[in-house]
Design an enzyme around this catalytic site. Structure first.
Site, PDB file in Angstrom:
ATOM      1  N   ILE A 106       0.836  -1.200   0.000  1.00 38.61           N
ATOM      2  CA  ILE A 106       0.000   0.000   0.000  1.00 38.61           C
ATOM      3  C   ILE A 106       0.874   1.254   0.000  1.00 38.61           C
ATOM      4  O   ILE A 106       1.952   1.275   0.587  1.00 38.61           O
ATOM      5  CB  ILE A 106      -0.973  -0.022   1.208  1.00 38.61           C
ATOM      6  N   CYS A 107       0.398   2.288  -0.695  1.00 37.64           N
ATOM      7  CA  CYS A 107       1.017   3.620  -0.654  1.00 37.64           C
ATOM      8  C   CYS A 107      -0.129   4.620  -0.503  1.00 37.64           C
ATOM      9  O   CYS A 107      -1.177   4.284   0.036  1.00 37.64           O
ATOM     10  CB  CYS A 107       1.884   3.882  -1.887  1.00 37.64           C
ATOM     11  N   ARG A 108       0.031   5.821  -0.976  1.00 35.43           N
ATOM     12  CA  ARG A 108      -1.028   6.826  -0.824  1.00 35.43           C
ATOM     13  C   ARG A 108      -2.215   6.546  -1.747  1.00 35.43           C
ATOM     14  O   ARG A 108      -3.361   6.542  -1.330  1.00 35.43           O
ATOM     15  CB  ARG A 108      -0.473   8.223  -1.087  1.00 35.43           C
TER      16      ARG A 108
ATOM     17  N   GLY B 159      -1.780   4.190  -4.816  1.00 34.49           N
ATOM     18  CA  GLY B 159      -1.659   2.934  -5.563  1.00 34.49           C
ATOM     19  C   GLY B 159      -0.567   2.896  -6.607  1.00 34.49           C
ATOM     20  O   GLY B 159      -0.264   1.829  -7.131  1.00 34.49           O
TER      21      GLY B 159
ATOM     22  N   MET C 133      -3.851   4.190   0.582  1.00 38.72           N
ATOM     23  CA  MET C 133      -4.328   4.659   1.888  1.00 38.72           C
ATOM     24  C   MET C 133      -5.514   5.605   1.750  1.00 38.72           C
ATOM     25  O   MET C 133      -6.316   5.722   2.677  1.00 38.72           O
ATOM     26  CB  MET C 133      -3.190   5.335   2.659  1.00 38.72           C
TER      27      MET C 133
END
Length: 112
Positions: free
Chosen positions: A64-66, A68, A92
């Site tokens: 996961i990141c901010r 995708g 996120m």
């Protein structure tokens, strides 16, 4: 044509992660500090290549990141190097929008 990576949506992820699943947050330190999933493991994308030994090779890795994008690149990299990884679509931002748990040591958790 962009490489397709295995992915999963936030609603498809059990609230209680299965025992053999790692949630890997690849955002930078300031993003992590602002708010992250309580059960996540943090290795920023910029540090991943030097810290691969911290990831169990025998477990599924949800990345996961901010939003995708970074996590999709990390997912492709991990899969190319022997891990079983899936990207979390929407990152996120989707996690927060779905009302999933967030934590922060700096007050009210938020996604930046």
């Amino acid at each position: 044509m962009p490489q397709q990576v295995p992915s999963v949506t936030v609603p498809d992820i059990p609230a209680e992660l299965p025992a053999q699943t790692v949630l890997l947050d690849v955002r930078e330190q300031d993003e992590w500090d602002a708010g992250h999933a309580p059960q996540a493991q943090h290795i920023p994308m910029s540090e991943l290549a030097g810290r691969l030994e911290e990831l169990p090779a025998d477990q599924e890795v949800l990345v996961i990141c901010r939003s995708g994008g970074r996590s999709a690149r990390v997912t492709a990299y991990l899969n190319a190097n022997g891990w079983d990884a899936r990207n979390i679509d929407g990152g996120m931002q989707s996690w927060e929008a779905a009302g999933r748990a967030l934590t922060s040591d700096q007050g009210e958790p938020t996604v930046i």
